[in-house]
Scaffold this motif. Structure first.
Motif, PDB file in Angstrom:
ATOM      1  N   GLY A  47      19.868  28.264  61.967  1.00 36.61           N
ATOM      2  CA  GLY A  47      20.868  29.103  61.334  1.00 36.61           C
ATOM      3  C   GLY A  47      21.682  29.859  62.350  1.00 36.61           C
ATOM      4  N   MET A  48      22.670  30.586  61.863  1.00 33.63           N
ATOM      5  CA  MET A  48      23.477  31.454  62.714  1.00 33.63           C
ATOM      6  C   MET A  48      23.288  32.884  62.237  1.00 33.63           C
ATOM      7  SD  MET A  48      27.486  31.348  63.828  1.00 33.63           S
ATOM      8  CE  MET A  48      27.207  30.253  65.221  1.00 33.63           C
ATOM      9  N   LEU A  49      22.928  33.754  63.181  1.00 31.54           N
ATOM     10  CA  LEU A  49      22.724  35.173  62.899  1.00 31.54           C
ATOM     11  C   LEU A  49      23.958  35.947  63.328  1.00 31.54           C
ATOM     12  CD1 LEU A  49      20.719  37.422  61.993  1.00 31.54           C
ATOM     13  CD2 LEU A  49      20.065  37.597  64.412  1.00 31.54           C
ATOM     14  N   PHE A  50      24.616  36.584  62.358  1.00 27.80           N
ATOM     15  CA  PHE A  50      25.774  37.432  62.616  1.00 27.80           C
ATOM     16  C   PHE A  50      25.284  38.864  62.749  1.00 27.80           C
ATOM     17  CE2 PHE A  50      27.270  33.646  60.614  1.00 27.80           C
ATOM     18  CZ  PHE A  50      28.513  33.396  61.164  1.00 27.80           C
ATOM     19  N   VAL A  51      25.612  39.494  63.876  1.00 32.40           N
ATOM     20  CA  VAL A  51      25.123  40.835  64.193  1.00 32.40           C
ATOM     21  C   VAL A  51      26.299  41.804  64.164  1.00 32.40           C
ATOM     22  CG1 VAL A  51      23.966  42.242  65.937  1.00 32.40           C
ATOM     23  CG2 VAL A  51      23.341  39.830  65.671  1.00 32.40           C
ATOM     24  N   PHE A  52      26.149  42.901  63.430  1.00 33.80           N
ATOM     25  CA  PHE A  52      27.191  43.914  63.307  1.00 33.80           C
ATOM     26  C   PHE A  52      26.691  45.246  63.859  1.00 33.80           C
ATOM     27  CE2 PHE A  52      28.025  40.703  60.139  1.00 33.80           C
ATOM     28  CZ  PHE A  52      29.372  40.446  60.355  1.00 33.80           C
ATOM     29  N   PRO A  53      27.618  46.157  64.206  1.00 38.86           N
ATOM     30  CA  PRO A  53      27.206  47.418  64.837  1.00 38.86           C
ATOM     31  C   PRO A  53      26.493  48.391  63.904  1.00 38.86           C
ATOM     32  CG  PRO A  53      29.581  47.365  64.538  1.00 38.86           C
ATOM     33  CD  PRO A  53      29.067  46.013  64.140  1.00 38.86           C
ATOM     34  N   GLU A  54      26.684  48.227  62.595  1.00 40.04           N
ATOM     35  CA  GLU A  54      26.010  49.112  61.637  1.00 40.04           C
ATOM     36  C   GLU A  54      26.005  48.440  60.275  1.00 40.04           C
ATOM     37  OE1 GLU A  54      30.154  49.520  61.220  1.00 40.04           O
ATOM     38  OE2 GLU A  54      29.197  50.414  62.946  1.00 40.04           O
ATOM     39  N   GLU A  55      25.236  49.020  59.379  1.00 39.74           N
ATOM     40  CA  GLU A  55      25.186  48.512  58.014  1.00 39.74           C
ATOM     41  C   GLU A  55      26.495  48.789  57.292  1.00 39.74           C
ATOM     42  OE1 GLU A  55      20.808  48.411  56.081  1.00 39.74           O
ATOM     43  OE2 GLU A  55      21.806  50.330  56.039  1.00 39.74           O
ATOM     44  N   GLU A 106      23.377  44.797  57.971  1.00 39.35           N
ATOM     45  CA  GLU A 106      23.721  44.823  59.400  1.00 39.35           C
ATOM     46  C   GLU A 106      23.744  43.417  59.983  1.00 39.35           C
ATOM     47  OE1 GLU A 106      22.501  47.184  63.477  1.00 39.35           O
ATOM     48  OE2 GLU A 106      21.845  47.918  61.541  1.00 39.35           O
ATOM     49  N   PHE A 107      23.111  42.473  59.262  1.00 40.26           N
ATOM     50  CA  PHE A 107      23.040  41.094  59.709  1.00 40.26           C
ATOM     51  C   PHE A 107      23.332  40.162  58.535  1.00 40.26           C
ATOM     52  CE2 PHE A 107      19.800  43.660  61.804  1.00 40.26           C
ATOM     53  CZ  PHE A 107      20.088  43.478  63.152  1.00 40.26           C
ATOM     54  N   ASN A 108      23.966  39.038  58.838  1.00 43.13           N
ATOM     55  CA  ASN A 108      24.066  37.943  57.881  1.00 43.13           C
ATOM     56  C   ASN A 108      23.483  36.731  58.573  1.00 43.13           C
ATOM     57  OD1 ASN A 108      24.636  36.064  55.913  1.00 43.13           O
ATOM     58  ND2 ASN A 108      26.822  36.005  56.304  1.00 43.13           N
ATOM     59  N   PHE A 109      22.497  36.110  57.957  1.00 44.57           N
ATOM     60  CA  PHE A 109      21.869  34.921  58.508  1.00 44.57           C
ATOM     61  C   PHE A 109      22.257  33.739  57.638  1.00 44.57           C
ATOM     62  CE2 PHE A 109      17.790  32.431  59.306  1.00 44.57           C
ATOM     63  CZ  PHE A 109      18.251  31.921  60.513  1.00 44.57           C
ATOM     64  N   GLU A 110      23.038  32.813  58.215  1.00 46.57           N
ATOM     65  CA  GLU A 110      23.511  31.650  57.478  1.00 46.57           C
ATOM     66  C   GLU A 110      22.600  30.468  57.772  1.00 46.57           C
ATOM     67  OE1 GLU A 110      28.269  32.725  57.340  1.00 46.57           O
ATOM     68  OE2 GLU A 110      27.624  30.962  58.483  1.00 46.57           O
ATOM     69  N   VAL A 111      22.133  29.840  56.692  1.00 45.42           N
ATOM     70  CA  VAL A 111      21.273  28.660  56.791  1.00 45.42           C
ATOM     71  C   VAL A 111      21.842  27.575  55.882  1.00 45.42           C
ATOM     72  CG1 VAL A 111      19.190  29.974  57.396  1.00 45.42           C
ATOM     73  CG2 VAL A 111      19.722  29.553  54.990  1.00 45.42           C
ATOM     74  N   ASN A 112      21.326  26.368  56.006  1.00 42.74           N
ATOM     75  CA  ASN A 112      21.785  25.269  55.157  1.00 42.74           C
ATOM     76  C   ASN A 112      21.586  25.603  53.680  1.00 42.74           C
ATOM     77  OD1 ASN A 112      22.716  23.231  57.031  1.00 42.74           O
ATOM     78  ND2 ASN A 112      20.588  23.023  57.669  1.00 42.74           N
ATOM     79  N   ALA A 113      22.543  25.179  52.867  1.00 39.28           N
ATOM     80  CA  ALA A 113      22.452  25.406  51.421  1.00 39.28           C
ATOM     81  C   ALA A 113      21.158  24.812  50.881  1.00 39.28           C
ATOM     82  CB  ALA A 113      23.654  24.787  50.713  1.00 39.28           C
ATOM     83  N   GLY A 114      20.527  25.563  49.995  1.00 38.02           N
ATOM     84  CA  GLY A 114      19.278  25.138  49.383  1.00 38.02           C
ATOM     85  C   GLY A 114      18.048  25.720  50.051  1.00 38.02           C
ATOM     86  N   GLU A 115      18.206  26.267  51.261  1.00 38.88           N
ATOM     87  CA  GLU A 115      17.052  26.802  52.006  1.00 38.88           C
ATOM     88  C   GLU A 115      16.431  28.008  51.309  1.00 38.88           C
ATOM     89  OE1 GLU A 115      14.120  26.588  54.403  1.00 38.88           O
ATOM     90  OE2 GLU A 115      15.808  25.297  54.935  1.00 38.88           O
ATOM     91  N   ASP A 135      18.739  45.271  70.423  1.00 38.41           N
ATOM     92  CA  ASP A 135      19.389  46.370  71.137  1.00 38.41           C
ATOM     93  C   ASP A 135      20.382  45.876  72.178  1.00 38.41           C
ATOM     94  OD1 ASP A 135      16.410  48.424  71.143  1.00 38.41           O
ATOM     95  OD2 ASP A 135      18.038  48.284  69.693  1.00 38.41           O
ATOM     96  N   CYS A 136      20.178  44.663  72.711  1.00 38.08           N
ATOM     97  CA  CYS A 136      21.114  44.182  73.728  1.00 38.08           C
ATOM     98  C   CYS A 136      22.236  43.352  73.116  1.00 38.08           C
ATOM     99  CB  CYS A 136      20.392  43.385  74.816  1.00 38.08           C
ATOM    100  SG  CYS A 136      19.974  41.717  74.337  1.00 38.08           S
ATOM    101  N   LEU A 137      22.200  43.130  71.807  1.00 32.58           N
ATOM    102  CA  LEU A 137      23.272  42.415  71.149  1.00 32.58           C
ATOM    103  C   LEU A 137      24.290  43.421  70.652  1.00 32.58           C
ATOM    104  CD1 LEU A 137      21.207  39.863  69.061  1.00 32.58           C
ATOM    105  CD2 LEU A 137      22.372  39.467  71.217  1.00 32.58           C
ATOM    106  N   LEU A 138      25.337  43.583  71.382  1.00 29.66           N
ATOM    107  CA  LEU A 138      26.348  44.570  71.033  1.00 29.66           C
ATOM    108  C   LEU A 138      27.590  43.879  70.519  1.00 29.66           C
ATOM    109  CD1 LEU A 138      26.009  46.880  74.145  1.00 29.66           C
ATOM    110  CD2 LEU A 138      24.975  47.187  71.908  1.00 29.66           C
ATOM    111  N   TYR A 139      28.089  44.335  69.393  1.00 27.17           N
ATOM    112  CA  TYR A 139      29.332  43.829  68.840  1.00 27.17           C
ATOM    113  C   TYR A 139      30.450  44.258  69.781  1.00 27.17           C
ATOM    114  CZ  TYR A 139      33.058  43.038  65.453  1.00 27.17           C
ATOM    115  OH  TYR A 139      34.176  42.605  64.817  1.00 27.17           O
ATOM    116  N   THR A 140      31.218  43.281  70.287  1.00 25.39           N
ATOM    117  CA  THR A 140      32.274  43.588  71.247  1.00 25.39           C
ATOM    118  C   THR A 140      33.586  42.973  70.781  1.00 25.39           C
ATOM    119  OG1 THR A 140      31.710  41.638  72.547  1.00 25.39           O
ATOM    120  CG2 THR A 140      30.674  43.713  73.194  1.00 25.39           C
ATOM    121  N   SER A 141      34.651  43.316  71.470  1.00 27.25           N
ATOM    122  CA  SER A 141      35.977  42.791  71.114  1.00 27.25           C
ATOM    123  C   SER A 141      36.089  41.331  71.525  1.00 27.25           C
ATOM    124  CB  SER A 141      37.062  43.610  71.806  1.00 27.25           C
ATOM    125  OG  SER A 141      37.000  43.369  73.194  1.00 27.25           O
TER     126      SER A 141
END
Length: 146
Positions: A47-55, A106-115, A135-141
């Motif tokens: 999957g792909m984990l989308f990381v954001f700076p806050e909820e 704060e995160f969206n985890f995308e996986v294959n449909a049906g999972e 903590d080291c994954l910082l949302y940047t420009s």
């Protein structure tokens, strides 16, 4: 962007069973905007984990997507706060459907449909990040993507 992880995993505790997913991380504006677009498929148990700076209430689309997904929305307490199943590919890329988390995430985890259904993932399930130092994954420009 400096790498701070090796073989990252997202683990979700479902009814005393720990599910393992290999992860790609999207933690900059450019990576979040691109996401999985343009790809033909994604391997199983990945999957792909989308990381954001806050909820916050998060909004996603399927621009440039070629396969359907499930969205697992995760709060900053590392619990599943919402689920969006079987998000289909938009045939009209000029009028994209918008998908929102119903709760702040704060995160969206995308996986294959049906999972979600196959693994019986539920709101309230506990999520663990392995080999991912959040903590080291910082949302940047976008400049960090170049």
């Amino acid at each position: 962007m400096q790498s701070c992880h090796l073989l990252p995993l997202v683990q979700i505790l479902v009814a005393s069973v720990l599910l393992h997913f290999f992860v790609e991380i999207a933690d900059t504006a450019g990576l979040i905007s691109k996401g999985l677009s343009g790809r033909i498929s994604m391997p199983e148990h990945a999957g792909m984990l989308f990381v954001f700076p806050e909820e916050d209430i998060r909004t996603f689309w399927m621009k440039g997507m070629r396969f359907p997904l499930d969205f697992i929305w995760i709060g900053n307490d590392c619990k599943v706060v919402d689920l969006t199943e079987n998000v289909v590919v938009d045939t009209n890329q000029e009028e994209l459907n918008i998908y929102n988390s119903s709760q702040p995430a704060e995160f969206n985890f995308e996986v294959n449909a049906g999972e979600i259904r196959l693994s019986n993932i539920q709101i309230g399930d506990i999520v663990q990040f392995k080999n991912i130092d959040v903590d080291c994954l910082l949302y940047t420009s976008d400049a960090a993507d170049e």
